[in-house]
Design an enzyme around this catalytic site. Structure first.
Site: not given
Lengths: 676, 572
Positions: A303, A340, A373-376, A379, A391, A514
């Site tokens: 990773d 944030d 959010t995943a759409e916009t 934040s 941003k 993990d």
């Protein structure tokens, strides 16, 4: 966890000495065919010694007794090697186990009451409660709550870690201590079935299974032993033909010297020591085979975060657009990041404080925070005085700006490209739907990591970086860190597919993981290392567990695996090479009485036939304890390419193995010659 | 004397000039690529049609071995009865008798296994029918068997993963039509034009200047002698083999016979590399084999050209080297070269008597046969080498910290088990055979056999021990040469060596094929920097060391009691 690195702890030596005698039991010895034949030889010599008190044709009783004694010592030395390796491994595992013994557990009964029970009595499925200050009685999974936990007893790392129910960090280990809050934990293993218990059983021999390479080597060594049985048995009629009486002592000595007792005696110790070394690196292996396989690994999946780079991305620069002052821009950035909680958001605030001496103030009363959010894919914050700061990713912010009918500045677009091509992540900031500037986020590559990859490359291991980043960023970091390949925008199934593809090409793949969603890939990989902090599912799926949760541990594991094989190979070579000198000691000694011309073969100029034979068996016996440290520590692995490594080991252990006994036997003979 | 060394160097270089292109050609033939001998295809199709064989039917290693063993069994039975009843069959102008069952047992096995250990003498022991239709026939097919087996091994490593390894009959027939028959024809013609007989008439007679009547055996020998060498068989038409003036009339024919016996073993190594597209590996194997040959040959040359220390002690000059048992027309250098070549390769034909060579020469001859893979016999040489290679791969794989692999296939317990078993076989057969012989000689000297055990040895003592050891070693190696001081035509030696011969032939063929079959079917692992390459000088050195150490450790005591004891006693 602290354990002594001394090879011979007095306490361990004592246990091992006792074990050396217990292991003389032929039912145990028969597992090691080479040493078993030596034990039979010892037994025969015991009878010959008794016989020689009343008869004269088999040499003096003293001489026979000496041979008997040395052979017995040879067997004991070999047993001791195995016993000390076992004792060390067990001590290591015990010290881990001790931490969790006899801890009172607050078991939550089905009727809601709490009962105090000893940790030994906990069964799988039981639920217990731990509060601040409690020691966690056994391995389990948090089903409710969040807590900070001190894991230093296991990992040696003093910084506390956070464990919470759900998600990938829900697993707790027995022996660790809860520092704050309260958690409910469900016991995940039956008593005596934890990984540690399995590991101890592996070391202790009863359930220790031979690994494939060990089996192959045992077969080869057994066949060498058979060749020498043939050589020694046929020598009797040969000698009769040449009118040379050969004593039983001489024949058995020749046999024991020729068969590969050195490697035969150390073989199981080497295997146990390999697992022990893994354990010392704080890795619990579920089988010896996994350690051996680790040495063969062709592909390593790592990773990015935490392994190649330090933690998460950090803000490194603020770039306001033309006409905006840096101060104004920074203020806007900080304002939008105050609430944030992501590491990126925090790093923006940190950077502002350090770089621009920004004075932190709380967010204005009544401000509204907009969550990511995943759409916009952005934040931000709406302040009561009408500022709307957003941003987010370049294209999502551009959408916001363009939708509002504002132009998108060229300089921002250019800056975004520069940042992306440098491997950074651009975060565009807009104020009231007008582009305001760019924040640069950068990955920090761990110091020294590219040297480690270079070392892996020399071993023939391909490194693959797995990251959720976009391909451009991933490529930049991959190049900078020196990995051979990368999987960008990786989803859990991508890892799985990559592993399957490589395996279809015949390669062996190792990975570390993990999360629960890593479990299928961990199971698919040839070597799957689960982090101890990971979920139970991940730990069940992998074949090793890393107590330190250190992703770079894979590199060490590969080296431990290689060391294991190298130690076996070199000691086999050494053992066989020794035979040359032993022949030159014993064969002339056997025949010199009736064929004086064969004294030409006595190139070491040994004192007498008896002293020559004694010296050879003594050398054969003491070389075992001499090599125990090497067997336990393992022969060093040098990533210098396979051919160069072969040359090196062939020189040291092959040529060295031919020369050393000439010197050793001669020296012993000089000493023995004083008495015989 | 001064032309002797250039003579053998020229012989060796000519061998290479022929063998290397021959190897490339063989790789193409067995790969089914276009070659100029394709005009022979109709003959092959005819053979296949006649025998109802589909040469395109692919076999796995087990099917290959089934085919190989069953056809060998047929030859064994057929030959056995012809030998016993040859006196009642045609083509027997000299009226030679039928063979005793024990001798027949030994002889037929010996020829089926490409050994040609002869406990009879060609002049008086066999008929022309036997010579031609049993012995010479077997010289062709036994050689082709070895070659076909080797090609099966090649096939296992040509593709990345393959369980199907071609068709045994296809390889077998092509070995004969494309290789053995055409080359034998050429060699036979050269021999015939240089004086080797080719007539079906019985013994010739002449009256010598002294007035004695001399009977001279002859027969259609040239063809027999050609395949005897080309196929590394080694069984002579006449009793004294290629020392006989009709079997090997001149220095030129000696060169031809020497070249003929070495070309196929070398060509097979080259063919291996071209066939599996790893030429460098082939050259490395060739290098190891050649160095091995030189290490045996140079000391042989030194001890033979130097002459006998015993004669030197008497103060007699030996300007010509050790000449006992050698032919004047060949001299010690060519004889030394021959004795090395014939022992490292499993030919076993001789142009001088090995019994008379210096003790150390005997040591090198024995070692050559014990190792049996410095070039080695037709096809089987590379099979034997393969076993050493697998052991070397295993040990060195461990030494570099990786599960051993050969050409991308993992070498695991099963393969090692098979390789270990074969490694065990040679010491077992040679040492226990010699041990039983020594025991019988020492304790059962009066046994009522054709030759009483106490009279077996012309030279009891160390040399006698070497004679017995040599006979067993030669049988195990399927070599066929002998330390001829041994009275070997009796039930003990006939039966004992018969068993050694058959075990020493087929197990060392089956084992490498089995390993190759198992490896070839395994998943192919691509090379990485951690892979130990097998076509390097380092690995070749490793293989060489493995060969040397394994053999030295197995045979040192026996060699110490035989040639070494004789040598050191002679020095005194």
């Amino acid at each position: 966890m602290k354990t002594s690195n001394k090879l011979f702890e007095p306490a361990l030596v004592q246990t091992a000495l006792k074990q050396s005698f217990i292991k003389l039991d032929p039912r145990v010895m028969v597992r090691n065919p080479v040493m078993f034949t030596v034990e039979i030889g010892t037994l025969i010599m015991a009878f010959v010694t008794i016989y020689s008190f009343t008869h004269t044709d088999q040499g003096s009783p003293l001489y026979n007794f000496l041979i008997f004694l040395i052979l017995l010592l040879t067997v004991l030395f070999a047993n001791f090697a195995e016993a000390i390796a076992e004792a060390r491994g067990k001590a290591q595992a015990d010290s881990l186990r001790k931490t969790r013994e006899e801890t009172p557990a607050k078991v939550l009964l089905s009727n809601g009451t709490i009962e105090i029970r000893s940790s030994n009595l906990l069964k799988k499925g039981d639920v217990f409660v731990c509060e601040a200050g409690d020691t966690i009685p056994t391995d389990g999974e948090i089903i409710e709550g969040i807590a900070t936990i001190d894991e230093s007893a296991i990992t040696g790392e003093s910084a506390p870690v956070i464990r919470e129910s759900g998600g990938d960090k829900s697993s707790v280990t027995g022996g660790t201590k809860v520092l704050s809050d309260q958690i409910k934990v469900q016991v995940s293993t039956q008593p005596g079935e934890s990984f540690l218990d399995k590991m101890i059983a592996l070391v202790e021999g009863a359930s220790r299974q031979k690994t494939p390479n060990e089996i192959a080597l045992t077969i080869l060594l057994a066949s060498f032993t058979l060749v020498f049985i043939i050589v020694c048995i046929t020598l009797k009629p040969f000698a009769d033909y040449a009118n040379t009486p050969i004593t039983i002592a001489a024949l058995i000595s020749l046999f024991v010297c020729l068969i590969p007792t050195t490697i035969g005696g150390l073989l199981s110790a080497i295997g146990i020591a390999g697992m022990d070394r893994a354990l010392r690196a704080n890795v619990i292996t579920k089988s010896g085979k996994a350690v051996e396989t680790a040495g063969d690994i062709d592909v390593l999946l790592l990773d990015k975060t935490g392994t190649i780079t330090i933690g998460n991305r950090k803000a490194t620069n603020f770039y306001p657009t033309a006409g905006v002052s840096l101060k104004n821009f920074t203020d806007a950035c900080v304002l939008s990041s105050l609430a944030d909680e992501t590491p990126e958001g925090k790093s923006i605030v940190e950077l502002a404080v350090i770089q621009d001496n920004h004075i932190l103030s709380d967010a204005p009363e009544g401000a509204k925070f907009i969550k990511f959010t995943a759409e916009t894919r952005s934040s931000g914050i709406d302040t009561p005085d009408g500022k709307r700061i957003r941003k987010g990713a370049f294209d999502s912010i551009r959408n916001i700006v363009l939708m509002a009918g504002n132009p998108f500045p060229m300089d921002i677009e250019a800056q975004v490209k520069v940042i992306a091509s440098n491997g950074g992540t651009p975060l565009v900031v807009a104020l009231n739907e007008k582009a305001f500037g760019v924040i640069e986020l950068q990955d920090i590559i761990k110091p020294g990591i590219s040297e480690r990859f270079e070392r892996l490359r020399k071993m023939g291991v391909k490194t693959v970086m797995v990251t959720g980043d976009n391909p451009l960023t991933a490529k930049f970091i991959a190049e900078k860190a020196g990995v051979d390949d990368f999987i960008a925008e990786a989803k859990p199934e991508d890892k799985m597919n990559y592993i399957k593809e490589e395996q279809a090409l015949g390669k062996l793949v190792a990975m570390m993981g993990d999360g629960t969603n890593d479990a299928p890939a961990l199971a698919q990989a040839d070597v799957g290392v689960a982090m101890n902090s990971g979920t139970q599912a991940a730990k069940e799926a992998g074949n090793m567990v890393d107590l330190d949760n250190d992703p770079t541990k894979l590199i060490e594991i590969v080296e431990i695996g290689k060391q294991l094989l190298i130690t076996r190979g070199t000691l086999t070579t050494f053992s066989i090479a020794n035979d040359v000198a032993k022949y030159f000691a014993i064969v002339p000694a056997l025949f010199i009485a009736s064929i004086p011309a064969l004294s030409h073969l006595n190139i070491m100029g040994l004192h007498s036939p008896e002293s020559a034979i004694l010296s050879a068996v003594i050398f054969n016996a003491i070389i075992i304890p001499f090599l125990i440290p090497l067997a336990l520590k393992g022969v060093a692995y040098k990533p210098i390419g396979a051919s160069a490594l072969l040359r090196r080991n062939l020189f040291i252990y092959g040529l060295g193995g031919v020369i050393a006994p000439f010197i050793g036997i001669k020296l012993i003979d000089l000493f023995v010659g004083l008495f015989v | 004397m001064n032309t002797e060394l250039p003579g053998i160097i020229a012989t060796y270089l000519l061998t290479l000039v022929i063998a290397i292109p021959l190897g490339k050609y063989l790789a193409k033939v067995f790969a089914g690529e276009q070659v100029w001998t394709d005009f022979l295809k109709p003959i092959e199709s005819g053979i296949f049609k006649l025998s109802g064989i589909n040469p395109k039917e692919e076999m796995n290693w087990k099917q290959h071995m089934k085919a190989l063993l069953s056809i060998n069994m047929v030859w064994l039975v057929y030959g056995f009865f012809v030998l016993i009843y040859q006196d009642k069959l045609p083509l027997n102008p000299d009226g030679n008798p039928g063979m005793a069952p024990d001798l027949s047992f030994n002889t037929i096995i010996s020829f089926v296994v490409n050994c040609n250990l002869q406990h009879y003498s060609g002049e008086s022991g066999v008929s022309y029918l036997t010579q031609h239709f049993v012995l010479m026939f077997l010289q062709f097919v036994s050689c082709a068997t070895g070659i076909a087996a080797a090609v099966v091994l090649f096939k296992a490593f040509r593709d990345k993963t393959s369980a199907k390894l071609g068709n045994f009959w296809d390889f077998f027939v092509k070995s004969i039509t494309r290789l053995l028959l055409p080359l034998s024809l050429v060699i036979a013609l050269i021999l015939a034009f240089n004086g080797t007989p080719t007539s079906y008439e019985g013994k010739d007679q002449f009256i010598s200047v002294q007035g004695d009547t001399v009977n001279v055996s002859r027969g259609p020998a040239a063809g027999f002698i050609a395949i005897k060498h080309l196929g590394t068989n080694g069984g002579g038409w006449f009793g004294v083999n290629s020392a006989h003036p009709l079997e090997n009339p001149s220095y030129l024919t000696a060169m031809v016979e020497l070249i003929a016996q070495v070309i196929i073993p070398i060509a097979m190594v080259i063919a291996f590399g071209y066939f599996i597209r790893r030429k460098k590996l082939a050259w490395m194997i060739f290098g190891v084999m050649t160095i091995g040959m030189l290490l045996l040959m140079i000391p042989t040359l030194i001890s033979e050209l130097g002459g006998s220390p015993a004669i030197e002690k008497m103060g007699i000059s030996q300007a010509t080297g050790a000449m006992e048992g050698k032919e004047m027309r060949f001299g010690p250098a060519l004889s030394a070269y021959w004795s090395t070549v014939t022992t490292i390769i499993s030919t076993g034909s001789v142009n001088s008597m090995h019994d008379s060579t210096m003790p150390l020469t005997g040591l090198w001859q024995l070692l050559g046969m014990m190792i049996n893979s410095f070039y080695g016999g037709c096809g089987v040489g590379i099979l034997n080498y393969f076993i050493y290679l697998i052991i070397a791969v295993f040990i060195s794989g461990l030494m570099v910290g990786r599960t051993p692999e050969f050409l991308g296939h993992k070498v695991e317990a099963r393969e090692i088990k098979i390789a270990a078993l074969v490694t065990l076989l040679s010491p077992f057969l040679i040492l226990s055979g010699t041990a039983i012989a020594s025991y019988v000689f020492t304790n059962n000297g009066e046994a009522a056999w054709a030759v009483q055990p106490q009279n077996w040895l012309n030279n009891p003592g160390f040399h006698g021990f070497s004679e017995m050891l040599y006979e067993m070693t030669s049988s195990n190696a399927n070599n066929g040469s002998g330390f001829e001081g041994l009275g070997d035509n009796n039930v003990f030696w006939n039966v004992a060596t018969g068993f050694v011969l058959i075990l020493g032939r087929f197990l060392p063929i089956i084992a490498p094929i089995a390993i190759a079959g198992l490896l070839g079917a395994k998943k192919y692992i691509p090379e990485s920097a951690g892979t130990l390459k097998t076509d390097t000088v380092t690995f070749s050195l490793m293989t060489f060391v493995v060969i040397l150490v394994l053999n030295a450790l197995s045979y040192f005591p026996a060699l110490a009691l035989g040639p070494l004891a004789e040598y050191f006693t002679m020095l005194k």
